[in-house]
Design a protein around this motif. Structure first.
Motif, PDB file in Angstrom:
ATOM      1  N   LEU A 111       0.826  -1.207   0.000  1.00  0.00           N
ATOM      2  CA  LEU A 111       0.000   0.000   0.000  1.00  0.00           C
ATOM      3  C   LEU A 111       0.863   1.261   0.000  1.00  0.00           C
ATOM      4  O   LEU A 111       1.861   1.343   0.723  1.00  0.00           O
ATOM      5  N   GLY A 112       0.450   2.232  -0.798  1.00  0.00           N
ATOM      6  CA  GLY A 112       1.081   3.535  -0.808  1.00  0.00           C
ATOM      7  C   GLY A 112       0.056   4.620  -0.567  1.00  0.00           C
ATOM      8  O   GLY A 112      -1.151   4.379  -0.615  1.00  0.00           O
ATOM      9  N   ARG A 113       0.547   5.839  -0.325  1.00  0.00           N
ATOM     10  CA  ARG A 113      -0.363   6.955  -0.031  1.00  0.00           C
ATOM     11  C   ARG A 113      -0.328   8.028  -1.103  1.00  0.00           C
ATOM     12  O   ARG A 113      -1.069   9.006  -1.015  1.00  0.00           O
ATOM     13  N   LEU A 140      -5.979   2.960   6.333  1.00  0.00           N
ATOM     14  CA  LEU A 140      -5.279   1.700   6.596  1.00  0.00           C
ATOM     15  C   LEU A 140      -5.931   0.953   7.752  1.00  0.00           C
ATOM     16  O   LEU A 140      -6.139  -0.273   7.672  1.00  0.00           O
ATOM     17  N   TRP A 171       1.988  -4.750   3.281  1.00  0.00           N
ATOM     18  CA  TRP A 171       3.248  -4.013   3.316  1.00  0.00           C
ATOM     19  C   TRP A 171       2.934  -2.530   3.152  1.00  0.00           C
ATOM     20  O   TRP A 171       2.040  -2.168   2.377  1.00  0.00           O
ATOM     21  N   LEU A 172       3.682  -1.683   3.843  1.00  0.00           N
ATOM     22  CA  LEU A 172       3.606  -0.256   3.571  1.00  0.00           C
ATOM     23  C   LEU A 172       4.778   0.128   2.674  1.00  0.00           C
ATOM     24  O   LEU A 172       5.911  -0.292   2.912  1.00  0.00           O
ATOM     25  N   GLY A 174       6.886   3.284   0.531  1.00  0.00           N
ATOM     26  CA  GLY A 174       7.113   4.705   0.648  1.00  0.00           C
ATOM     27  C   GLY A 174       8.357   5.173  -0.080  1.00  0.00           C
ATOM     28  O   GLY A 174       9.227   4.384  -0.440  1.00  0.00           O
ATOM     29  N   SER A 179       5.488   6.805   5.664  1.00  0.00           N
ATOM     30  CA  SER A 179       5.092   5.399   5.739  1.00  0.00           C
ATOM     31  C   SER A 179       6.117   4.571   6.494  1.00  0.00           C
ATOM     32  O   SER A 179       5.766   3.544   7.101  1.00  0.00           O
ATOM     33  N   ALA A 183       4.829   2.295   9.410  1.00  0.00           N
ATOM     34  CA  ALA A 183       5.063   0.844   9.341  1.00  0.00           C
ATOM     35  C   ALA A 183       5.771   0.357  10.597  1.00  0.00           C
ATOM     36  O   ALA A 183       5.441  -0.709  11.141  1.00  0.00           O
ATOM     37  N   PHE A 190       8.033  -3.098   5.557  1.00  0.00           N
ATOM     38  CA  PHE A 190       8.173  -1.821   4.863  1.00  0.00           C
ATOM     39  C   PHE A 190       9.042  -1.990   3.627  1.00  0.00           C
ATOM     40  O   PHE A 190      10.066  -2.669   3.660  1.00  0.00           O
ATOM     41  N   TYR A 208      12.250   3.676  10.126  1.00  0.00           N
ATOM     42  CA  TYR A 208      11.433   2.467  10.253  1.00  0.00           C
ATOM     43  C   TYR A 208      11.938   1.591  11.399  1.00  0.00           C
ATOM     44  O   TYR A 208      11.162   1.181  12.282  1.00  0.00           O
TER      45      TYR A 208
END
Length: 338
Positions: A111-113, A140, A171-172, A174, A179, A183, A190, A208
């Motif tokens: 997933l991304g933003r 999320l 998974w995040l 970025g 992110s 994460a 991540f 992270y």
């Protein structure tokens, strides 16, 4: 064959549309690459959500994941990633619940933003809702709840069927610290796109790991690093093949989105000194060379980042040359150590 690498290697496919070609050809090539990647021992095959780009065909990412998963047998297939603010979390839970039901134990949800395109496309996709991605943590949380049977009561009458009760790894992704920190706080794996934002790679990984809290998903951090790699039997040929990606990025910074162009013998006369410097910085983690050069450079990336996994992006115009590149990378990857 790279059947059990010490550092898992995966594939990030942008489903590139080459100059003069069509999305239909791109989809056939993606499936062919995935089948070869499976044979060569790659761990995952991910596809990325982009919209409105003449050179990228993976806009309907979930549909294409199903196409690839249905044509392969063992390789994990997923998104690298789904841009969650573009979608209702319920829809993504249902789509990936469907994929996991069809291909159990093989589906990943990265997933991304970001919007995956420009602001004009973002407005059409999102209808003005959450256009900046600030609502990503809330989206999320809502998405994860749809997979959790214990959350069904709190969701009221809204349930993700299929989806609820299924284990789809999240998974995040970025290219900055947002992110990475999220994460870590949530104890999720991540992945960082060093081929997009090389300057932020090491700071994001540190963020992270320093923010990581053990969770039901992970007891310790798991970081994947995206690397752009172009391999060929000779360094000279690899450098020539890499000019397709260089031209594509040059078009982007000039505000021109186009299909992936064929390689050229030299970029001289195509870019200005300023543009050459910009591309050199952008591709500071890019790997271009013969098999031994690729092995050495990937080992250096692993040593520097302590990555648990590498995911390889390779925009090469000729499909057979791209297959050869990934074959050489797989052989080089079998010799990587951490």
């Amino acid at each position: 064959m790279n059947s059990n690498p010490s550092i898992p290697l995966s594939v990030l496919d942008l489903a590139s549309i080459t100059e003069g070609s069509t999305p239909a050809v791109s989809f056939r090539n993606s499936l062919d690459l995935a089948r070869h990647a499976e044979q060569w021992g790659y761990h995952r095959f991910w596809l990325a959500e982009h919209h409105g780009m003449p050179g990228i065909a993976s806009a309907a990412t979930s549909v294409l994941i199903g196409h690839v998963a249905g044509g392969t047998s063992t390789i994990r297939v997923g998104s690298g990633g789904i841009m969650l603010p573009n979608h209702a979390p319920l829809v993504i839970a249902e789509q990936f619940g469907t994929l996991e039901s069809l291909y159990p134990g093989r589906i990943d949800l990265g997933l991304g933003r970001a919007p995956g395109s420009d602001q004009a496309v973002s407005r059409v996709l999102r209808r003005g809702l959450g256009a900046g991605g600030e609502d990503f943590p809330a989206l999320l949380s809502e998405l994860r709840a749809f997979f959790d049977p214990a959350s069904a009561e709190t969701n009221g009458v809204v349930r993700a069927i299929p989806g609820e009760g299924l284990s789809v790894p999240i998974w995040l992704l970025g290219s900055s610290g947002f992110s990475a920190q999220l994460a870590g706080q949530l104890g999720l794996p991540f992945a960082f796109a060093s081929h997009f934002a090389p300057d932020y790679l090491l700071p994001a990984l540190e963020l992270y790991r320093s923010n990581f809290r053990p969770s039901a998903v992970l007891s310790k951090p798991r970081a994947m690093v995206g690397v752009s790699v172009t391999a060929a039997d000779t360094e000279r040929e690899a450098k020539r093949l890499a000019t397709s990606q260089q031209q594509a990025f040059l078009n982007m910074i000039r505000g021109r989105f186009a299909q992936l162009p064929p390689p050229v013998d030299s970029m001289d006369g195509i870019w200005s000194p300023y543009e050459e410097a910009a591309l050199s910085r952008q591709f500071s983690y890019a790997v271009v060379g013969d098999q031994e050069q690729v092995r050495q450079r990937l080992q250096a990336v692993v040593d520097e980042t302590q990555a648990d996994e590498l995911i390889i992006a390779s925009q090469i115009y000729d499909h057979q040359a791209r297959l050869r590149s990934f074959e050489l990378i797989a052989e080089a990857g079998a010799k990587l150590q951490r």
